[in-house]
Enzyme design. Structure first.
Site, short mmCIF file in Angstrom:
data_model
loop_
_atom_site.label_atom_id
_atom_site.label_comp_id
_atom_site.label_asym_id
_atom_site.label_seq_id
_atom_site.Cartn_x
_atom_site.Cartn_y
_atom_site.Cartn_z
N CYS A 165 -12.78 63.31 31.88
CA CYS A 165 -14.24 63.24 32.01
C CYS A 165 -14.71 64.13 33.15
O CYS A 165 -14.95 63.68 34.27
CB CYS A 165 -14.72 61.82 32.22
SG CYS A 165 -16.53 61.71 32.02
N CYS A 345 -19.68 64.14 26.98
CA CYS A 345 -19.78 63.65 28.35
C CYS A 345 -21.18 63.11 28.57
O CYS A 345 -22.12 63.89 28.75
CB CYS A 345 -19.47 64.77 29.34
SG CYS A 345 -19.35 64.21 31.05
#
Length: 410
Positions: A165, A345
């Site tokens: 991430c 994301c």
């Protein structure tokens, strides 16, 4: 399984999101398969919510469940750690259960957080204002620091890529700033973001929307700046800064709060294995996710060599690719599915709004919904906070593939 020889049709190394998800997807397609998951951990975490935990928007205890409840029904859980691979003999060796033999192998152990790479960090975590949303037990401490913070210097760091991430380091910053802004404290807080890379975000379409929030919060960006040491008692962070010519200097900064994201690598047993490429990642074809040298081996998730963003959203797509391609290979058919590099994301730029960044290989935007994905939206916040956790626990880990097909899938 053959109880005497520990032999299975499919062996999966790793019982995280990728391992449990692909096992469930395989059984959905062929319930007769004998499948084993090699996984030593007894707890299973929903890590995407830890950023929200660090902002007081999610309860930590809702991000963890017993591994026994997450291993799909019908799958054998081998409570051991994989140590070495012997692809010539179709075996995985474990730390205390001996060798496990497979017809097909799926490798998805995740990656390793290298806390030791930053001198003094492990000794300071959870104290002295030093925290990280990348650990279950520390995300609540992030929120404790944020809500008690009234003035001073708050530093947020991001290591060199790849990390899982890629937006999470700055998400911690945005949500903290949003809280301080709401309380009228932001003008008295110095916010520094130190990024080991040279850009704010790797997909250019999202940079300016994010920069609008950087300017709004008055955050100071420091690129090519790598955290190398933390002195918790002295509240000092040490950075190595690289200039345009490649020259490095060392800079120390005082902090009152320090949010750290550690460097991340492939697990050591992967790096040392015949499955790894020169950089230590499981070497797979980026479209089929089949190993480039061992046809009966597949990889997915954070430990692979694919050049996509390492996110749960990517895994959600990859489990379908691996399940369909493995079963096609088993049946002697052409592999039907191709992964387009999809990753997502959800950039939590303020409390109540998210820029839902969705992109594939080459930075191509691949939005799921018919909207401008560069705009911050309340609906994306609802999706992340309320819908996606339920999708994870109730659908993905059960083989129900909601929004799990990529645009290039066959």
């Amino acid at each position: 399984m053959d109880a005497q020889t520990n032999t299975f049709e499919v062996v999966i190394v790793g019982g995280g999101s990728a391992g449990c998800g692909v096992a469930a997807s395989l059984l959905k397609r062929d319930p007769s398969l004998s499948i084993a998951i090699i996984e030593p951990s007894t707890q299973h975490y929903y890590q995407p919510a830890w950023t929200l935990v660090g902002a007081g928007e999610f309860e930590a205890n809702k991000t963890v469940r017993d591994m026994a409840d997450c291993i799909p029904s019908g799958v054998t859980w081998l409570k051991a750690a994989a140590t070495t691979f012997d692809p010539a003999n179709h075996q995985v060796h474990t730390d205390h259960l001996g060798a496990v033999t497979y017809q097909y192998l799926i490798v998805c152990p995740g990656l390793t957080l290298n806390w030791d790479a930053i001198k003094g960090l492990k000794e300071s975590l959870g104290m002295y204002g030093v925290t990280s949303n990348y650990r279950y037990d520390l995300a609540p401490y992030t929120w404790e620091l944020v809500k008690k913070f009234h003035s001073g210097t708050a530093i947020f760091t991001q290591p060199a890529m790849p990390i899982k991430c890629a937006g999470a380091p700055q998400k911690a910053m945005y949500l903290s700033c949003s809280h301080w802004e709401h309380r009228g404290l932001l003008s008295g807080i110095n916010v520094d973001f130190h990024n080991a890379g040279g850009v704010l975000f790797g997909v250019k379409d999202y940079v300016e929307p994010l920069m609008q929030y950087v300017r709004r919060y008055g955050a100071h960006l420091n690129f090519n700046s790598t955290l190398i040491e933390v002195d918790g008692p002295k509240k000092t962070a040490v950075f190595q800064i690289k200039d345009a010519d490649g020259n490095t200097t060392i800079q120390s900064k005082r902090f009152d709060m320090l949010h750290v994201v550690p460097p991340q690598t492939a697990p050591a047993f992967i790096k040392a294995s015949p499955l790894a490429n020169a950089d230590g990642w499981v070497e797979v074809d980026q479209h089929t996710l089949q190993h480039v040298r061992f046809p009966n081996i597949f990889g997915l998730g954070d430990a692979t060599s694919t050049p996509n963003a390492k996110t749960l959203a990517a895994v959600r797509k990859q489990v379908v690719i691996v399940a369909e391609n493995l079963l096609a290979l088993k049946a002697g058919q052409a592999m039907p599915s191709r992964y387009d590099g999809y990753g997502s994301c959800p950039l939590t730029v303020e409390k109540g709004k998210i820029i839902l960044a969705e992109f594939g290989y080459g930075g191509k935007l691949v939005p799921t919904f018919n909207w401008d994905s560069t705009k911050p939206r309340w609906s994306a916040w609802i999706l992340k906070k309320y819908i996606l956790p339920t999708v994870y626990w109730r659908l993905m880990l059960k083989g129900r593939e909601w929004l799990a097909r990529c645009g290039a899938c066959g």
